[in-house]
Write a protein that holds these residues in place. Sequence first.
Motif, PDB file in Angstrom:
ATOM      1  N   SER A   1       0.808  -1.379   0.010  1.00  0.00           N
ATOM      2  CA  SER A   1       0.094   0.079   0.055  1.00  0.00           C
ATOM      3  C   SER A   1       0.756   1.239  -0.066  1.00  0.00           C
ATOM      4  O   SER A   1       0.357   2.160  -0.469  1.00  0.00           O
ATOM      5  CB  SER A   1      -0.936   0.116   1.185  1.00  0.00           C
ATOM      6  N   ARG A   2       1.992   1.178   0.541  1.00  0.00           N
ATOM      7  CA  ARG A   2       2.935   2.325   0.390  1.00  0.00           C
ATOM      8  C   ARG A   2       3.728   2.695  -0.683  1.00  0.00           C
ATOM      9  O   ARG A   2       4.187   3.480  -1.172  1.00  0.00           O
ATOM     10  CB  ARG A   2       3.935   1.957   1.710  1.00  0.00           C
ATOM     11  N   GLU A   3       3.863   1.251  -1.419  1.00  0.00           N
ATOM     12  CA  GLU A   3       4.528   1.434  -2.695  1.00  0.00           C
ATOM     13  C   GLU A   3       3.452   1.745  -3.786  1.00  0.00           C
ATOM     14  O   GLU A   3       4.303   2.317  -4.904  1.00  0.00           O
ATOM     15  CB  GLU A   3       5.273   0.126  -3.125  1.00  0.00           C
ATOM     16  N   PHE A   4       2.381   1.490  -3.753  1.00  0.00           N
ATOM     17  CA  PHE A   4       1.017   1.876  -4.728  1.00  0.00           C
ATOM     18  C   PHE A   4       0.233   2.625  -4.164  1.00  0.00           C
ATOM     19  O   PHE A   4      -0.927   2.317  -3.977  1.00  0.00           O
ATOM     20  CB  PHE A   4       0.669   0.493  -5.473  1.00  0.00           C
TER      21      PHE A   4
ATOM     22  N   ALA B   1      -3.039   3.805  -6.144  1.00  0.00           N
ATOM     23  CA  ALA B   1      -3.816   2.847  -6.964  1.00  0.00           C
ATOM     24  C   ALA B   1      -5.269   2.661  -6.518  1.00  0.00           C
ATOM     25  O   ALA B   1      -5.416   2.887  -5.345  1.00  0.00           O
ATOM     26  CB  ALA B   1      -3.008   1.425  -7.098  1.00  0.00           C
ATOM     27  N   ASN B   2      -6.164   2.856  -7.426  1.00  0.00           N
ATOM     28  CA  ASN B   2      -7.758   2.711  -7.015  1.00  0.00           C
ATOM     29  C   ASN B   2      -7.908   1.044  -6.730  1.00  0.00           C
ATOM     30  O   ASN B   2      -7.685   0.215  -7.531  1.00  0.00           O
ATOM     31  CB  ASN B   2      -8.377   3.068  -8.005  1.00  0.00           C
ATOM     32  N   ILE B   3      -8.411   0.802  -5.686  1.00  0.00           N
ATOM     33  CA  ILE B   3      -8.899  -0.487  -5.132  1.00  0.00           C
ATOM     34  C   ILE B   3     -10.497  -0.487  -5.160  1.00  0.00           C
ATOM     35  O   ILE B   3     -11.014   0.273  -4.408  1.00  0.00           O
ATOM     36  CB  ILE B   3      -8.205  -0.930  -3.940  1.00  0.00           C
TER      37      ILE B   3
ATOM     38  N   VAL C   1     -17.187  -0.268  -2.419  1.00  0.00           N
ATOM     39  CA  VAL C   1     -16.491   1.182  -2.498  1.00  0.00           C
ATOM     40  C   VAL C   1     -15.228   1.060  -2.839  1.00  0.00           C
ATOM     41  O   VAL C   1     -14.538   0.070  -3.107  1.00  0.00           O
ATOM     42  CB  VAL C   1     -16.525   1.432  -0.871  1.00  0.00           C
ATOM     43  N   THR C   2     -14.731   2.225  -3.729  1.00  0.00           N
ATOM     44  CA  THR C   2     -13.543   2.488  -4.304  1.00  0.00           C
ATOM     45  C   THR C   2     -12.563   3.447  -3.146  1.00  0.00           C
ATOM     46  O   THR C   2     -13.039   4.614  -2.939  1.00  0.00           O
ATOM     47  CB  THR C   2     -13.652   2.924  -5.568  1.00  0.00           C
ATOM     48  N   LEU C   3     -11.566   3.006  -2.920  1.00  0.00           N
ATOM     49  CA  LEU C   3     -10.540   3.760  -2.089  1.00  0.00           C
ATOM     50  C   LEU C   3      -9.175   3.632  -2.571  1.00  0.00           C
ATOM     51  O   LEU C   3      -8.895   2.779  -3.360  1.00  0.00           O
ATOM     52  CB  LEU C   3     -10.688   3.143  -0.730  1.00  0.00           C
TER      53      LEU C   3
ATOM     54  N   PRO D   1      -4.918  -1.354   3.868  1.00  0.00           N
ATOM     55  CA  PRO D   1      -4.574  -2.059   5.241  1.00  0.00           C
ATOM     56  C   PRO D   1      -5.715  -1.971   6.173  1.00  0.00           C
ATOM     57  O   PRO D   1      -6.453  -2.743   7.078  1.00  0.00           O
ATOM     58  CB  PRO D   1      -3.309  -1.786   5.702  1.00  0.00           C
ATOM     59  N   TRP D   2      -5.926  -0.507   6.495  1.00  0.00           N
ATOM     60  CA  TRP D   2      -7.198  -0.021   7.524  1.00  0.00           C
ATOM     61  C   TRP D   2      -8.333  -0.352   7.172  1.00  0.00           C
ATOM     62  O   TRP D   2      -9.191  -0.640   7.910  1.00  0.00           O
ATOM     63  CB  TRP D   2      -7.072   1.443   7.707  1.00  0.00           C
TER      64      TRP D   2
END
Length: 250
Positions: free
Chosen positions: A133-136, A139-141, A147-149, A155-156
């Motif tokens: 998550s820190r390297e990307f 990026a949209n997940i 929900v898109t975040l 991770p949270w």
Amino acid sequence: MSSPQEWYNSLPPITKGYGTLCLLFTTAYQLGVLNHYYIALLYGKVFKNFEVWRLFTNFFFLGGFSINFGIRLLMIARYGVQLEQGPFQRRTADFLWMMIFGALSLLALYAIPFFELHFGGISLVFMLLYVWSREFPTANINLYGLVTLKAFYLPWAMLALDVIFGSPILPDLLGIVAGHLYYFLTVLHPLAGGKMILKTPAWVRKIVARWRIGAPAPTRPVAGAGSRAAPAQPERDTGVFRGRAYRLSD
């Protein structure tokens, strides 16, 4: 579309090895072949009975077959692969050291009597997720189609889902702590002008070279986690969205 065997063979070595061990240990437990007591992290057994294998085997157990087990395995297959084929491409020794450092950090945290945790698999997966998550970060997940975040918050979000579904959140939290410690020491601190104090040990590189694990390392440094090399593109993100630009495959 490639066959399952072709897909499996295409996986990078460290992620493939770790995911395979998790699947094998959990399958053996589910079939009744393996009693999880004998692979649990019990420091009394380690130091009094010299059952040192517990320091390793506890990281290969993700619980019995369940939806949560499937999610953890998919997290290894997706985020571990993207890390090993992205920021850690042709840097197998560095990726292996990241996993070893995460395991060592978790062993230290699990030694705190207050926690009373005996299996580190979920924590190690969350450590992997946090570094990803820190390297990307931008990026949209899409989370379960609801929900898109941004990846930075994933991770949270996964931790919040564990709260909702009643799963223990302490393993998740400790995995995030271990992941942040690694990312701070290898990326944030050096980028702030500090000294690189967490280099990949020579013995890890020798293991990778001796067994010819992964592709040979490049002759020049590649930007990525654990490297002080400059990003290939200038960063435009500010605030919490810090990281390097990598293109994710579909």
